[in-house]
Design a protein around this motif. Structure first.
Motif, PDB file in Angstrom:
ATOM      1  N   SER A  95     -38.039  20.034 -59.385  1.00 38.36           N
ATOM      2  CA  SER A  95     -37.211  19.676 -60.539  1.00 38.36           C
ATOM      3  C   SER A  95     -37.784  20.247 -61.828  1.00 38.36           C
ATOM      4  O   SER A  95     -37.046  20.659 -62.723  1.00 38.36           O
ATOM      5  N   TYR A  96     -39.135  20.267 -61.914  1.00 36.31           N
ATOM      6  CA  TYR A  96     -39.821  20.751 -63.108  1.00 36.31           C
ATOM      7  C   TYR A  96     -41.010  21.606 -62.685  1.00 36.31           C
ATOM      8  O   TYR A  96     -41.631  21.350 -61.647  1.00 36.31           O
ATOM      9  N   GLU A 131     -33.498  12.385 -64.794  1.00 32.93           N
ATOM     10  CA  GLU A 131     -32.655  12.894 -65.869  1.00 32.93           C
ATOM     11  C   GLU A 131     -33.328  13.967 -66.713  1.00 32.93           C
ATOM     12  O   GLU A 131     -32.672  14.891 -67.191  1.00 32.93           O
ATOM     13  N   ALA A 132     -34.662  13.875 -66.922  1.00 37.60           N
ATOM     14  CA  ALA A 132     -35.318  14.816 -67.829  1.00 37.60           C
ATOM     15  C   ALA A 132     -36.838  14.743 -67.699  1.00 37.60           C
ATOM     16  O   ALA A 132     -37.396  13.735 -67.238  1.00 37.60           O
ATOM     17  N   THR A 142     -39.635  14.734 -70.394  1.00 38.10           N
ATOM     18  CA  THR A 142     -39.750  14.549 -71.834  1.00 38.10           C
ATOM     19  C   THR A 142     -41.209  14.652 -72.247  1.00 38.10           C
ATOM     20  O   THR A 142     -42.072  13.941 -71.716  1.00 38.10           O
ATOM     21  N   THR A 166     -34.154  19.472 -68.901  1.00 35.78           N
ATOM     22  CA  THR A 166     -33.356  18.888 -67.828  1.00 35.78           C
ATOM     23  C   THR A 166     -33.756  19.508 -66.484  1.00 35.78           C
ATOM     24  O   THR A 166     -34.188  20.652 -66.422  1.00 35.78           O
ATOM     25  N   HIS A 175     -33.821  21.366 -62.973  1.00 38.95           N
ATOM     26  CA  HIS A 175     -33.063  22.489 -62.417  1.00 38.95           C
ATOM     27  C   HIS A 175     -33.957  23.219 -61.437  1.00 38.95           C
ATOM     28  O   HIS A 175     -35.183  23.189 -61.532  1.00 38.95           O
TER      29      HIS A 175
END
Length: 378
Positions: free
Chosen positions: A236-237, A352-353, A355, A373, A375
């Motif tokens: 995701s990140y 969701e994110a 941060t 976000t 991805h």
């Protein structure tokens, strides 16, 4: 034999851990842990052991084990074993999960994570609040001048209760105290690695004076291979962690960074292109005693133009307050915000994110924040 420094998780990931401890033995044979996961019986894993020195006239040895292939979101238990010794206390840690919300606390200092800047480090930990794991871009333990193992051990004793159940991921720092730092790295010849922590894939690079030459060959090739791996692309990140940045704006009165230019030419030539093609969301570095954020446009295939945020932070040490250099957007990484306040950074990862927040350690006021976000790179 007695345990003189209780076990600490150097790395605690989704599927692995490194457990480190110290004993008052100068016998390096027969040390290890009996480890078990739910539904399995204990199995012995031998430790890598090193005699370090005498502390207060007593022998000391450090030991560490690498635990691999652990299930996600699972508590594992272990007991320290030594020559004729089995620890009475069973200890446990829990691995992270790829869908688990997690807060990472960033504690950067050129003295390292366990450091002689203990009072400021302790205060920062208290102000940061609850986190799931720590990151360090300043190495693990740096020796200043004639600092001895005994000096380091005193600080460790003072700080260990705050962090021993959290785990830590660290990039190699210049002059890391080898007998302590070596437990973090895959081998004596390779101090760069990649791990999955919660929803993130983290690539840890060695940008130090001793490690950076391999950024022109083997470390570069390894990193490019990692950036093309399924683990990296499906996360995701994505985060890159290193010690030395390639450009800064704030420094001390000496203005010595990059031989007075504010630019580390070697890293600008060899690290910057690697970051640019990585597809990372965040590239995080230390060394500078200030907070600096820039942005790099990615050239990752099919993700061109995506932003990689470039962060330099090191809020525990005496602040670099001199605005020595000013860079425009066309001067990578295009530093758009900087602050010489003592600070800390947290990275919160949810579905969701991701941060990122930087706060003033003394006042709690926000210095900077931004969000990414989730991805993939497929």
């Amino acid at each position: 034999m007695n345990i003189t420094k209780i076990p600490v998780a150097y790395k605690l990931t989704n599927n692995s851990a490194i457990i480190w401890w110290e004993t008052d033995s100068n016998n390096t044979a027969g040390h290890g842990v009996n480890v078990a996961t739910p539904g399995t019986s204990e199995s012995f894993i031998a430790a890598t052991s090193t005699v370090v020195s005498e502390v207060a006239g007593q022998p000391r040895s450090t030991h560490y084990v690498q635990l691999n292939d652990l299930p996600e979101n699972t508590m594992f238990t272990f007991r320290v074993v030594g020559p004729g010794f089995l620890a009475a206390t069973q200890r446990s840690y829990t691995t992270h999960g790829s869908t688990t919300d997690l807060v990472l606390g960033v504690l950067n200092s050129p003295e390292g994570f366990f450091s002689s800047s203990y009072p400021q480090l302790q205060h920062t930990i208290e102000e940061m609040g609850e986190v799931g794991m720590y990151l360090s871009c300043g190495g693990i333990a740096k020796r200043w001048g004639n600092q001895s193992y005994e000096d380091w051990a005193a600080w460790y004793t003072a700080i260990s209760a705050s962090i021993l159940d959290k785990g830590m991921l660290a990039a190699k720092g210049d002059d890391d105290y080898g007998v302590i730092a070596n437990a973090m790295f895959p081998s004596s010849t390779r101090s760069y690695y990649a791990e999955s922590i919660g929803r993130a894939r983290i690539v840890v690079l060695d940008t130090t004076s001793s490690g950076r030459p391999s950024l022109t060959n083997v470390q570069r090739d390894w990193a490019i291979n990692e950036f093309n791996s399924t683990a990296w692309k499906s996360a995701s990140y994505r985060i890159i962690l290193g010690h030395n940045p390639f450009r800064v704006s704030l420094w001390d009165q000496s203005k010595s960074f990059g031989n007075g230019t504010g630019t580390d030419r070697f890293l600008l030539t060899n690290l910057y292109p690697l970051v640019k093609q990585s597809g990372a969301d965040l590239a995080l570095f230390g060394q500078a005693h200030s907070y600096q954020r820039g942005a790099i446009e990615s050239i990752y295939p099919d993700n061109e133009g995506q932003i990689t945020y470039h962060l330099v932070c090191g809020g525990i040490s005496p602040a670099h307050t001199v605005k020595a250099w000013t860079w425009g957007i066309s001067d990578p990484p295009g530093i758009i915000i900087d602050s010489s306040d003592h600070h800390f950074v947290t990275i919160s990862m949810t579905a969701e994110a991701m941060t990122v927040v930087c706060k003033n350690t003394s006042t709690g006021n926000e210095i900077d924040s931004f969000a990414v976000t989730p991805h993939t790179l497929f």
